[in-house]
Design an enzyme around this catalytic site. Structure first.
Site, PDB file in Angstrom:
ATOM      1  N   HIS A 173       0.976  -0.711   0.393  1.00  0.00           N
ATOM      2  CA  HIS A 173      -0.131  -0.297   0.048  1.00  0.00           C
ATOM      3  C   HIS A 173       0.756   1.442   0.060  1.00  0.00           C
ATOM      4  CE1 HIS A 173       0.893   0.303   4.535  1.00  0.00           C
ATOM      5  NE2 HIS A 173       0.321   1.160   4.066  1.00  0.00           N
ATOM      6  N   ASP A 174       2.232   1.426   0.333  1.00  0.00           N
ATOM      7  CA  ASP A 174       2.994   2.031   0.632  1.00  0.00           C
ATOM      8  C   ASP A 174       3.909   2.461  -0.512  1.00  0.00           C
ATOM      9  OD1 ASP A 174       1.917   4.247   2.537  1.00  0.00           O
ATOM     10  OD2 ASP A 174       2.605   3.914   4.146  1.00  0.00           O
TER      11      ASP A 174
ATOM     12  N   HIS B 169      -5.966   3.328   0.379  1.00  0.00           N
ATOM     13  CA  HIS B 169      -5.627   3.307   2.003  1.00  0.00           C
ATOM     14  C   HIS B 169      -6.478   4.886   2.692  1.00  0.00           C
ATOM     15  CE1 HIS B 169      -1.700   4.238   0.221  1.00  0.00           C
ATOM     16  NE2 HIS B 169      -1.316   5.018   1.654  1.00  0.00           N
ATOM     17  N   HIS B 170      -5.795   5.840   1.767  1.00  0.00           N
ATOM     18  CA  HIS B 170      -6.032   7.586   2.513  1.00  0.00           C
ATOM     19  C   HIS B 170      -7.389   7.576   2.175  1.00  0.00           C
ATOM     20  CE1 HIS B 170      -2.916   8.002   4.564  1.00  0.00           C
ATOM     21  NE2 HIS B 170      -1.838   7.554   3.420  1.00  0.00           N
TER      22      HIS B 170
ATOM     23  N   ASP C 242      -4.077   0.953   8.003  1.00  0.00           N
ATOM     24  CA  ASP C 242      -3.524   2.279   8.146  1.00  0.00           C
ATOM     25  C   ASP C 242      -3.210   2.828   8.840  1.00  0.00           C
ATOM     26  OD1 ASP C 242      -0.944   3.261   6.651  1.00  0.00           O
ATOM     27  OD2 ASP C 242      -2.554   4.419   6.203  1.00  0.00           O
TER      28      ASP C 242
ATOM     29  N   HIS D 169       1.848  10.114  -2.999  1.00  0.00           N
ATOM     30  CA  HIS D 169       2.371   8.517  -3.216  1.00  0.00           C
ATOM     31  C   HIS D 169       1.611   8.131  -3.166  1.00  0.00           C
ATOM     32  CE1 HIS D 169       0.449   8.023   1.301  1.00  0.00           C
ATOM     33  NE2 HIS D 169       0.482   6.597   1.246  1.00  0.00           N
TER      34      HIS D 169
ATOM     35  N   LYS E   2       5.620   5.670  -1.171  1.00  0.00           N
ATOM     36  CA  LYS E   2       6.468   6.634  -0.926  1.00  0.00           C
ATOM     37  C   LYS E   2       7.890   6.429  -1.491  1.00  0.00           C
ATOM     38  CE  LYS E   2       3.895   6.845   3.490  1.00  0.00           C
ATOM     39  NZ  LYS E   2       3.929   7.028   5.125  1.00  0.00           N
TER      40      LYS E   2
END
Length: 426
Positions: free
Chosen positions: A279-280, A332-333, A361, A308, A283
């Protein structure tokens, strides 16, 4: 309601390119270094008459050879070999990462020895092909570092004098640091303009993606093997920032655990674990000074952080055929009321798995200790998430599951024993 369990597959060649790109984003070495090392090794292997499979293995090994890097290897001395305090650390770390990743474990030994002198390689009890690949990657790696330090003309091209200096450096160590036959062939390539004109990363990627079928790249990977690749990526992502150490793993474990408690199938639980691991990944492209900032972000820095999630979506779409895994990871955000980012999706657009990863998260970020602050207590974390649920940002059913299993989720999120965590969920 459970989402349709679609088939997940990946393109292993694109995975290798993505690892090379990830290393660029982490910034451990010069830009596109892994691309060039892989391409140099491939061209040299073909010129030496190696068969296509071994040449392609050399290409692939070059793309991932610095996956264990922890420092700028261009600062190392020319004649350094695998000794403590020089190249040993990143060779051994790369070996461990690749050994744990079944689909890429073929490269573990060559990467362990890719800074070992040719004369020393000859004394080691290892497969001759592994020795050849390790020796060739060592040579290609050195050519690229020599190239980096050479003066370029107005158009960024090497002069004839620059080529001669590289060739002289290689010949000075022929038969000792580097295999004599490899040096002879590489010297011919270094003197050829086309060799250098081909070094553009887009040209290199086009060459790799057009290669004929080879056994390594033609395998159908099972879900567990795809997860192993995702775990490798998550370790590269988490190595970028001390603030996110093990974050990807723990979001994956929390997502898997919540999915299990909410009645999702075993396969869906693994797919949620996969989404959590990745998920990240976006970044990697976030500048360190923004990612590591301790205080409040400026408006510009917050915008930089938000991208990201979009970067995650595009990186994963380039690797995975599963649109669902890409969506779950990149959502996820997003928030149910449309206040999230980057797409501002609303409840109607966010399925159950996306909601699970979002809660996992947030919970992990709140409970994780960072160098400048202690992780929040379980009670504090639950209170903050409860407020976001009340504001119709996070899902109430997922939160209820989190509350019901709060102590175990807190342990999964805050404990530092990676092996224990994985066995506890798996």
């Amino acid at each position: 309601m459970e989402t349709c369990e679609e088939k997940v597959s990946i393109d292993l060649r694109r995975v290798l390119l993505s690892i090379a790109q990830a290393l660029d984003d982490v910034g451990f070495d010069t830009l596109h270094h892994s691309h060039r090392v892989g391409y140099m090794a491939y061209r040299c292997a073909l010129r030496m008459g190696w068969d296509q499979e071994l040449a392609q293995l050399s290409f692939a090994a070059g793309l991932v050879h610095d996956c264990g890097s922890t420092q700028h290897s261009a600062l190392m001395t020319f004649a350094a070999t695998r000794r403590p305090g020089s190249f040993a650390r990143h060779c051994e770390k790369g070996f461990n990462l690749l050994s744990a990743c079944g689909p890429l474990s073929r490269f573990a030994l060559p990467i362990l020895y890719h800074h070992t002198a040719w004369y020393e390689l000859q004394t080691l009890a290892m497969d001759s092909h592994d020795k050849q690949i390790a020796g060739l990657i060592y040579l290609a790696n050195r050519v690229d570092h020599l190239y980096f330090h050479q003066h370029k003309d107005l158009f960024g091209n090497l002069s004839a004098a620059g080529k001669r200096q590289i060739i002289e450096q290689l010949q000075a160590h022929s038969g000792t640091l580097f295999a004599a036959d490899m040096v002879e062939v590489m010297a011919d390539l270094v003197g050829n303009d086309d060799f250098w004109f081909s070094m553009h990363p887009q040209h290199i990627e086009a060459v790799l993606l057009r290669l004929e079928a080879a056994p390594l790249f033609s395998r159908n990977l099972n879900l567990n093997e795809r997860i192993e690749i995702a775990e490798l990526f998550s370790k590269i992502v988490d190595a970028k920032s001390p603030f996110t150490f093990q974050h990807s793993l723990k979001v994956a474990l929390l997502s898997q655990f919540l999915a299990k408690k909410m009645g999702y199938s075993a396969k869906m639980q693994k797919l949620l674990y996969l989404a959590g691991l990745l998920h990240d990944i976006g970044k990697l492209r976030t500048p360190d000074f923004v990612l590591h900032k301790e205080g409040t972000l400026t408006a510009e820095e917050y915008t930089c952080i938000k991208r990201h999630a979009t970067d995650t979506r595009f990186i994963l779409q380039n690797i995975h055929t599963s649109s669902l895994v890409c969506d779950w990871a990149s959502n996820h955000h997003e928030r149910l009321d449309g206040s999230g980012y980057p797409l501002g999706k609303t409840a109607q657009e966010l399925d159950g798995p996306s909601r699970i990863v979002a809660v996992a998260d947030v919970f992990q970020a709140l409970t994780q200790s960072r160098p400048y602050r202690q992780g929040m207590s379980l009670e504090e974390s639950l209170n903050i998430i409860a407020e976001q649920v009340a504001n119709h940002q996070l899902d109430g059913d997922v939160f209820a599951c989190l509350q019901h299993n709060a102590e175990h989720c807190y342990w999964l999120s805050a404990d530092e024993n990676e092996v224990g965590l994985q066995s506890a969920v798996g």
